[in-house]
Motif scaffolding. Structure first.
Motif, PDB file in Angstrom:
ATOM      1  N   VAL A 102       0.817  -1.218   0.000  1.00 16.39           N
ATOM      2  CA  VAL A 102       0.000   0.000   0.000  1.00 16.39           C
ATOM      3  C   VAL A 102       0.850   1.267   0.000  1.00 16.39           C
ATOM      4  CG1 VAL A 102      -2.034  -1.093   1.041  1.00 16.39           C
ATOM      5  CG2 VAL A 102      -0.306  -0.008   2.519  1.00 16.39           C
ATOM      6  N   GLY A 103       2.161   1.127  -0.133  1.00 19.36           N
ATOM      7  CA  GLY A 103       3.014   2.298  -0.185  1.00 19.36           C
ATOM      8  C   GLY A 103       4.426   1.996   0.271  1.00 19.36           C
ATOM      9  N   GLU A 104       5.147   3.077   0.514  1.00 15.63           N
ATOM     10  CA  GLU A 104       6.521   2.937   0.987  1.00 15.63           C
ATOM     11  C   GLU A 104       6.841   4.067   1.944  1.00 15.63           C
ATOM     12  OE1 GLU A 104       9.136   3.130  -2.423  1.00 15.63           O
ATOM     13  OE2 GLU A 104       9.029   5.294  -2.490  1.00 15.63           O
ATOM     14  N   VAL A 105       7.772   3.780   2.835  1.00 13.25           N
ATOM     15  CA  VAL A 105       8.321   4.785   3.738  1.00 13.25           C
ATOM     16  C   VAL A 105       9.833   4.689   3.604  1.00 13.25           C
ATOM     17  CG1 VAL A 105       8.219   3.268   5.772  1.00 13.25           C
ATOM     18  CG2 VAL A 105       8.283   5.739   6.082  1.00 13.25           C
ATOM     19  N   VAL A 106      10.484   5.864   3.536  1.00 17.80           N
ATOM     20  CA  VAL A 106      11.910   5.897   3.231  1.00 17.80           C
ATOM     21  C   VAL A 106      12.623   6.859   4.174  1.00 17.80           C
ATOM     22  CG1 VAL A 106      13.617   6.481   1.457  1.00 17.80           C
ATOM     23  CG2 VAL A 106      11.451   5.417   0.793  1.00 17.80           C
TER      24      VAL A 106
END
Length: 181
Positions: A76-80
């Protein structure tokens, strides 16, 4: 500093290292027009092969941490965490979710809490910063809820479809972070 790529498990989401298996989700993410506007992403036209190559190399990069946000087994997405500054013990944080099917469910809030908690527990980082555009009230609310503090404004930082928008600079500092139980 980010040589170890963890899997972080919360109640709603699991964060795990991104990889080529996440390609379909990444394509959806970069092709989402509203997501591009919210993040100020002018870049477009990435080929599937270029995106596959990008995700296949993230595990070997030690100056950033790219995690897929997974809910109910679905990307459902990404965190970086990126733009690592080892001299000043700081880095940047960014998050992107794949549109309406991921908004309003608490995925972003939990992903941010897990990521910041991991960063402060497993590294010597002192500051995690970000920029959010002034029209993105939903994101600003979530960042504040997680513990980020508004520090200032970069005036006219984004030109989008002929209109200028400010970027709000926010950060969370190690001394202010309340560790997760």
């Amino acid at each position: 500093m980010f040589a170890v790529k963890p899997t972080l498990v919360g109640e709603r989401v699991t964060l795990r290292p991104v990889g080529p298996d996440d390609l379909d989700g990444l394509v959806e993410l970069v092709e989402d027009e509203e997501g591009a506007r919210l993040t100020g992403s002018h870049a477009s036209g990435w080929s599937r092969e270029a995106l596959r190559e990008w995700y296949s190399t993230r595990g070997a990069v030690e100056d950033r941490l790219d995690l897929a946000v997974v809910a109910d087994g679905e990307y459902v997405g990404e965190v970086v965490l990126n733009k690592l500054d080892t001299d000043n013990l700081s880095c940047n944080l960014r998050i992107a979710l794949v549109g309406p099917r991921a908004f309003g469910r608490g995925y972003g809030t939990e992903a941010l809490r897990l990521t910041v908690d991991h960063a402060f527990r497993s590294t010597t980082l002192h500051r995690i910063g970000l920029e959010v555009y002034n029209f993105n009230e939903r994101a600003r609310h979530v960042y504040k809820k997680v513990g980020f503090v508004e520090e200032g404004v970069l005036r006219d930082a984004l030109l989008w479809e002929g209109q200028w928008y400010d970027a709000v600079v926010m950060s969370v500092l190690r001394p202010d972070w309340k560790p997760l139980p």
